[in-house]
Design a protein around this motif. Structure first.
Motif, PDB file in Angstrom:
ATOM      1  N   ILE A 105      -1.444   2.802  15.759  1.00  0.00           N
ATOM      2  CA  ILE A 105      -1.953   2.581  17.116  1.00  0.00           C
ATOM      3  C   ILE A 105      -2.993   3.656  17.401  1.00  0.00           C
ATOM      4  N   PHE A 106      -4.231   3.228  17.555  1.00  0.00           N
ATOM      5  CA  PHE A 106      -5.341   4.168  17.732  1.00  0.00           C
ATOM      6  C   PHE A 106      -5.339   5.214  16.613  1.00  0.00           C
ATOM      7  N   GLY A 107      -5.045   4.761  15.427  1.00  0.00           N
ATOM      8  CA  GLY A 107      -5.000   5.664  14.282  1.00  0.00           C
ATOM      9  C   GLY A 107      -4.870   4.882  12.998  1.00  0.00           C
ATOM     10  N   GLY A 108      -4.385   5.539  11.955  1.00  0.00           N
ATOM     11  CA  GLY A 108      -4.259   4.876  10.670  1.00  0.00           C
ATOM     12  C   GLY A 108      -2.919   5.162  10.017  1.00  0.00           C
ATOM     13  N   SER A 109      -2.481   4.245   9.169  1.00  0.00           N
ATOM     14  CA  SER A 109      -1.251   4.402   8.404  1.00  0.00           C
ATOM     15  C   SER A 109      -1.510   3.887   6.996  1.00  0.00           C
ATOM     16  N   SER A 110      -1.170   4.699   5.991  1.00  0.00           N
ATOM     17  CA  SER A 110      -1.452   4.332   4.604  1.00  0.00           C
ATOM     18  C   SER A 110      -0.209   4.560   3.756  1.00  0.00           C
ATOM     19  N   ARG A 111       0.026   3.629   2.836  1.00  0.00           N
ATOM     20  CA  ARG A 111       1.163   3.766   1.920  1.00  0.00           C
ATOM     21  C   ARG A 111       0.697   3.349   0.527  1.00  0.00           C
ATOM     22  N   LYS A 112       0.760   4.298  -0.400  1.00  0.00           N
ATOM     23  CA  LYS A 112       0.320   4.024  -1.766  1.00  0.00           C
ATOM     24  C   LYS A 112       1.092   4.912  -2.722  1.00  0.00           C
ATOM     25  N   GLY A 113       0.820   4.749  -4.019  1.00  0.00           N
ATOM     26  CA  GLY A 113       1.521   5.550  -5.011  1.00  0.00           C
ATOM     27  C   GLY A 113       2.828   4.901  -5.426  1.00  0.00           C
ATOM     28  N   ARG A 114       3.781   5.725  -5.875  1.00  0.00           N
ATOM     29  CA  ARG A 114       5.059   5.240  -6.393  1.00  0.00           C
ATOM     30  C   ARG A 114       6.107   5.235  -5.271  1.00  0.00           C
ATOM     31  N   TRP A 115       6.323   4.052  -4.687  1.00  0.00           N
ATOM     32  CA  TRP A 115       7.296   3.911  -3.608  1.00  0.00           C
ATOM     33  C   TRP A 115       8.062   2.614  -3.790  1.00  0.00           C
ATOM     34  N   ARG A 116       9.272   2.588  -3.228  1.00  0.00           N
ATOM     35  CA  ARG A 116      10.142   1.421  -3.391  1.00  0.00           C
ATOM     36  C   ARG A 116       9.870   0.426  -2.269  1.00  0.00           C
ATOM     37  N   VAL A 117       9.565  -0.807  -2.668  1.00  0.00           N
ATOM     38  CA  VAL A 117       9.297  -1.852  -1.688  1.00  0.00           C
ATOM     39  C   VAL A 117      10.410  -2.884  -1.778  1.00  0.00           C
ATOM     40  N   GLY A 118      10.975  -3.234  -0.619  1.00  0.00           N
ATOM     41  CA  GLY A 118      12.071  -4.194  -0.573  1.00  0.00           C
ATOM     42  C   GLY A 118      11.573  -5.618  -0.374  1.00  0.00           C
TER      43      GLY A 118
END
Length: 236
Positions: A118-131
């Motif tokens: 919200i009025f910004g940014g969010s990033s998710r990358k690399g080695r992470w567990r996705v359900g």
């Protein structure tokens, strides 16, 4: 004169052997490492993809695997599964020839099933567990989801998108299936669909709405998913 009686000398009593200061710990009581938990989780993902476990059983055992503290807590999770590779925590003999090992991977991160910008940014990358489910909300901001190096815990991942005066970008490995679409209201919703050649490949589905915003989902060329059931089935 009477002769003095000869009394047998008392035999010295054997002293009990001193107990070792540190008794050896049973293998089942040894602390489990992140690599041990990942090995068990991989076997559970294989069993789920092959139909040996249903959704509830898979979710329950995966949760128990990542919460396990000792090797004894991990062993029962795969005891009733015909694993393709025997699950053993024993160390090879000292004189055994060394096996070439793959470079050690860092533990996959546990992330929340939602991303909000919200009025910004969010990033998710690399080695992470996705359900099996992920929600992305961008309001006057941007969300970036990169699954190129993620560890898939489910054969299907559904991503719900809401872009309001914002944007959501999704990138997937080029050897997984990508499907879906959404509604664009004064905005755009672009999903470059593809079907992987391998029938066991994970499926990523995108759905949602973009209002005065956009969603862009497409494969990331040159990046292939490696941690999934395909390795165990010998399809490579």
């Amino acid at each position: 004169m009477t002769k003095p009686e000869n009394h047998p000398e008392p035999k010295p009593q054997a002293r009990p052997a001193p107990e070792p200061a540190h008794a050896p710990v049973a293998e089942a009581d040894l602390r489990a490492s992140d690599a041990d938990r990942e090995r068990v989780a991989e076997l559970l993902r294989d069993a789920y993809a092959e139909g040996r476990l249903d959704v509830d059983e898979h979710a329950e055992r995966i949760e128990a695997a990542y919460a396990a503290k000792t090797l004894g807590e991990l062993a029962p999770l795969t005891r009733d599964l015909p694993s393709h590779r025997p699950l053993s925590f024993e160390k090879p003999p000292l004189d055994a020839p060394a096996r070439p090992s793959a470079p050690a991977q860092p533990p996959a991160r546990q992330e929340a099933p939602q991303m909000v910008a919200i009025f910004g940014g969010s990033s998710r990358k690399g080695r992470w567990r996705v359900g099996s489910h992920l929600k992305a909300v961008a309001v006057f901001g941007g969300v970036e989801i990169d699954l190129s190096d993620a560890v898939f815990e489910s054969p299907e991942v559904v991503i719900d998108v809401l872009a309001l005066f914002g944007g959501v970008e999704v990138r997937v490995p080029e050897n997984v299936s990508l499907h879906g679409g959404g509604v664009g209201i004064f905005g755009g919703f672009d999903v470059k669909e593809q079907t992987a050649a391998d029938p066991y490949a994970p499926v990523v589905r995108i759905r949602g709405t973009a209002v005065f915003g956009g969603c862009d989902a497409k494969p990331r060329r040159g990046k292939k998913l490696k941690e999934w059931v395909r390795k165990q089935l010998g399809a490579e």
